[in-house]
Enzyme design. Structure first.
Site, PDB file in Angstrom:
ATOM      1  N   TYR A 153      -2.043  -3.408  -1.035  1.00 24.16           N
ATOM      2  CA  TYR A 153      -2.862  -2.920   0.074  1.00 24.16           C
ATOM      3  C   TYR A 153      -3.072  -1.409  -0.029  1.00 24.16           C
ATOM      4  O   TYR A 153      -4.183  -0.902   0.153  1.00 24.16           O
ATOM      5  CB  TYR A 153      -2.168  -3.275   1.389  1.00 24.16           C
ATOM      6  N   ALA A 155      -2.948   0.406  -2.752  1.00 22.72           N
ATOM      7  CA  ALA A 155      -3.814   0.669  -3.903  1.00 22.72           C
ATOM      8  C   ALA A 155      -5.273   0.421  -3.550  1.00 22.72           C
ATOM      9  O   ALA A 155      -6.164   1.218  -3.893  1.00 22.72           O
ATOM     10  CB  ALA A 155      -3.404  -0.208  -5.080  1.00 22.72           C
TER      11      ALA A 155
END
Length: 241
Positions: A153, A155
């Site tokens: 999430y 990233a």
């Protein structure tokens, strides 16, 4: 006529944003992936308040579905275009990286980044042609500082920030702005499962944010008054650093 599209608009922040933009005078395209009943409730709510809205079903991470949905919409609205796009659709599949499964990584990245890519690259063309457009991408505090258990999430949301900054420079000459809103803990299905009291202790203002507060910020960013704001990341998180 100029329309606003909000992805993932059947609930939470997406719903609040769709309702706020309708209140601002935009006919709103309420995108949803699976919950037709919830999406129709949003449309009914907007219509009951005197606004205009329509629900359009597609999975933002599926290029074929995105293309088909937009082509169908454009065929029915030959003289209209989407001048406001809020890329809100996102999912969480939390896990420590050492235990994370491939599909947990891929589904989160595909929804946030793939969704941004497939949808924005089509819609922004008409914005540039009309020399008018507002794109607001919904990131997260997780994309700014990282959160344990959210490598996927974080990233995806961090990548969205980078993409937004690049796109902002590409389309600025055509009077299209691109900004990022990075919410903290906002009341939604995503935060309902978390320890509410523990969260409040992490927030200097001592409470969880309201979807309507984020929607108000988005409303400003797509307004004429915000025409000189682009390529920015605006946090709305109660003071979380």
């Amino acid at each position: 006529m100029e329309y606003a599209m909000v992805t993932g608009a059947s609930r939470g922040l997406g719903r609040a944003t769709a309702e706020r933009l309708a209140k601002d005078g935009y006919p709103v395209i309420v995108n949803y992936r699976g919950n037709e009943k919830a999406a129709q409730e949003v449309v009914d709510s907007i219509m009951a308040a005197g606004g205009k809205a329509e629900a359009v079903k597609f999975d933002v991470s599926n290029k074929t579905m995105v293309d088909a949905a937009l082509e169908a919409w454009e065929s029915v609205h030959p003289d209209d275009y989407i001048s406001v796009l809020v890329n809100n659709a996102g999912i969480r599949q939390d896990s420590l990286l050492v235990f994370m499964q491939d599909d947990q990584w891929q589904s989160v990245v595909d929804t946030t980044l793939g969704g941004f890519y497939f949808l924005t690259r089509r819609i922004v063309k008409n914005m540039m042609t009309h020399r008018n457009g507002r794109i607001v991408n919904i990131s997260s505090v997780s994309g700014l500082k990282g959160m344990p258990g959210q490598c996927n999430y974080s990233a995806a949301k961090a990548g969205l920030i980078g993409a937004s900054k690049a796109l902002a420079q590409e389309v600025a000459p055509r009077k299209v702005t691109v900004n990022v809103v990075a919410p903290g803990f906002i009341a939604s299905d995503m935060t309902a499962e978390l320890d509410q009291e523990a969260i409040k202790k992490l927030v200097p203002l001592g409470r969880i944010g309201k979807p309507e507060e984020v929607a108000a910020l988005i409303s400003f960013l797509v307004s004429k008054e915000a025409a000189y704001i682009t390529g920015q990341v605006i946090s709305i998180n109660g003071g979380v650093i």
